[in-house]
Design a protein around this motif. Structure first.
Motif, PDB file in Angstrom:
ATOM      1  N   GLU A  50       0.815  -1.225   0.000  1.00 19.62           N
ATOM      2  CA  GLU A  50       0.000   0.000   0.000  1.00 19.62           C
ATOM      3  C   GLU A  50       0.848   1.273   0.000  1.00 19.62           C
ATOM      4  O   GLU A  50       0.423   2.320   0.495  1.00 19.62           O
ATOM      5  N   GLU A  53      -0.903   3.996  -2.090  1.00 17.53           N
ATOM      6  CA  GLU A  53      -2.087   4.531  -1.409  1.00 17.53           C
ATOM      7  C   GLU A  53      -1.669   5.570  -0.376  1.00 17.53           C
ATOM      8  O   GLU A  53      -2.309   6.612  -0.218  1.00 17.53           O
ATOM      9  N   LYS A  57      -2.554   9.668  -0.498  1.00 17.98           N
ATOM     10  CA  LYS A  57      -3.253  10.263   0.641  1.00 17.98           C
ATOM     11  C   LYS A  57      -2.456  11.384   1.302  1.00 17.98           C
ATOM     12  O   LYS A  57      -3.001  12.448   1.607  1.00 17.98           O
TER      13      LYS A  57
END
Length: 305
Positions: A50, A53, A57
């Motif tokens: 991740e 991700e 973010k």
């Protein structure tokens, strides 16, 4: 002359180094940025932790490129440059933490010295010692033999025995070096493209020596600029250090793959640049040494827990 949107692009290749990448990006955006604009690009080699991700973010200004497979270091960096729009490019490892002036001061030097084809800075390890892999000579047969046999370590300041890590140079002064590491290497984008970019024959390791060789062949200098420094958790981005022990990058299979890639890189370089420069028996001896060294490294990781 091409007009660029930014003064500097930073290309970071990531492979399952989520926390390291987070720390690196945080330091990049905390550092002083070039007045002409900064572009940050993360090229991800099919991570499963991740990482991207997290980037999307926490760092929306970053251009993230997620590859569907692990393309290796050289090819992923080329992908990043193709997506960039900056006059200069900095290749930066995800296991580095830059300081306030780590970007702007080397960039200023590069801008004001047109015959400098690449610049690097002082990299230091977690224990405070210098990362000598960022301060190297060419891996000539003698330099390689001295390194493999341990003579370079026995005589670290010798011009004869330690021509690989250039231990005889004064590390507190700006000076020219033959080879800088791909963990921190800044150069003009146009020159990078003109000399053929990273050689994608290399998967991991050796591609920086190859690139530096071509920079020198093109008539440009490579400068070691120790006026600023950066922390380098050497080996962490490849999974060879405990800092990354929880990621898939640190799996035994990955370590074995990296060990093989390292040996392959030496072979590629020697066959590409040195096969016609030295007698056959000299190159053959070095290649045998590389093969033995590679097998020892692979065996080490196979036997590790």
């Amino acid at each position: 002359m091409k007009k660029y949107k930014n003064e500097l692009a930073i290309v970071i290749v990531n492979y399952n180094t989520k926390q390291l990448l987070d720390d690196c990006l945080e330091s990049v955006f905390r550092a002083d940025s070039p007045k002409g604009g900064l572009q940050v690009i993360v090229v991800d080699n099919a991570s499963v932790d991740e990482s991207m991700e997290m980037v999307a973010k926490k760092y929306p200004a970053v251009l993230g490129i997620k590859n569907s497979e692990n393309l290796g270091f050289a090819k992923a960096n080329n992908v990043g440059v193709e997506a960039s729009d900056a006059r200069y490019v900095l290749f930066l490892n995800s296991d580095t933490v830059v300081k306030r002036y780590s970007l702007v001061k080397p960039l200023k030097y590069l801008r004001t010295h047109p015959k400098v084809g690449a610049i690097t800075i002082k990299l230091y390890l977690k224990d405070g010692t210098i990362d000598f892999d960022n301060h190297r000579g060419y891996p000539t047969p003698w330099a390689s033999i001295s390194k493999f046999t341990g003579l370079a370590k026995l005589f670290p300041q010798s011009t004869f025995f330690n021509s690989y890590h250039l231990g005889f140079q004064k590390l507190n002064k700006i000076h020219q070096i033959p080879v800088a590491a791909g963990s921190y290497m800044m150069m003009p984008t146009k020159l990078f493209r003109d000399i053929g970019m990273w050689d994608e024959t290399y998967f991991f390791y050796g591609e920086d020596i190859d690139l530096c060789y071509r920079i020198n062949e093109a008539g440009y200098k490579i400068i070691y600029y120790p006026k600023v420094s950066t922390l380098h958790l050497r080996g962490a981005s490849s999974g060879l250090r405990k800092e990354n022990s929880k990621s898939t990058a640190s799996s035994k299979a990955n370590k074995i793959k990296i060990a093989k890639s390292s040996a392959d890189a030496w072979k590629i370089f020697y066959k590409k640049f040195y096969s016609k420069r030295y007698p056959f028996f000299v190159t053959a001896l070095v290649l045998v040494g590389i093969a033995v060294k590679g097998k020892i490294r692979v065996l080490k990781y196979k036997l590790s827990k």
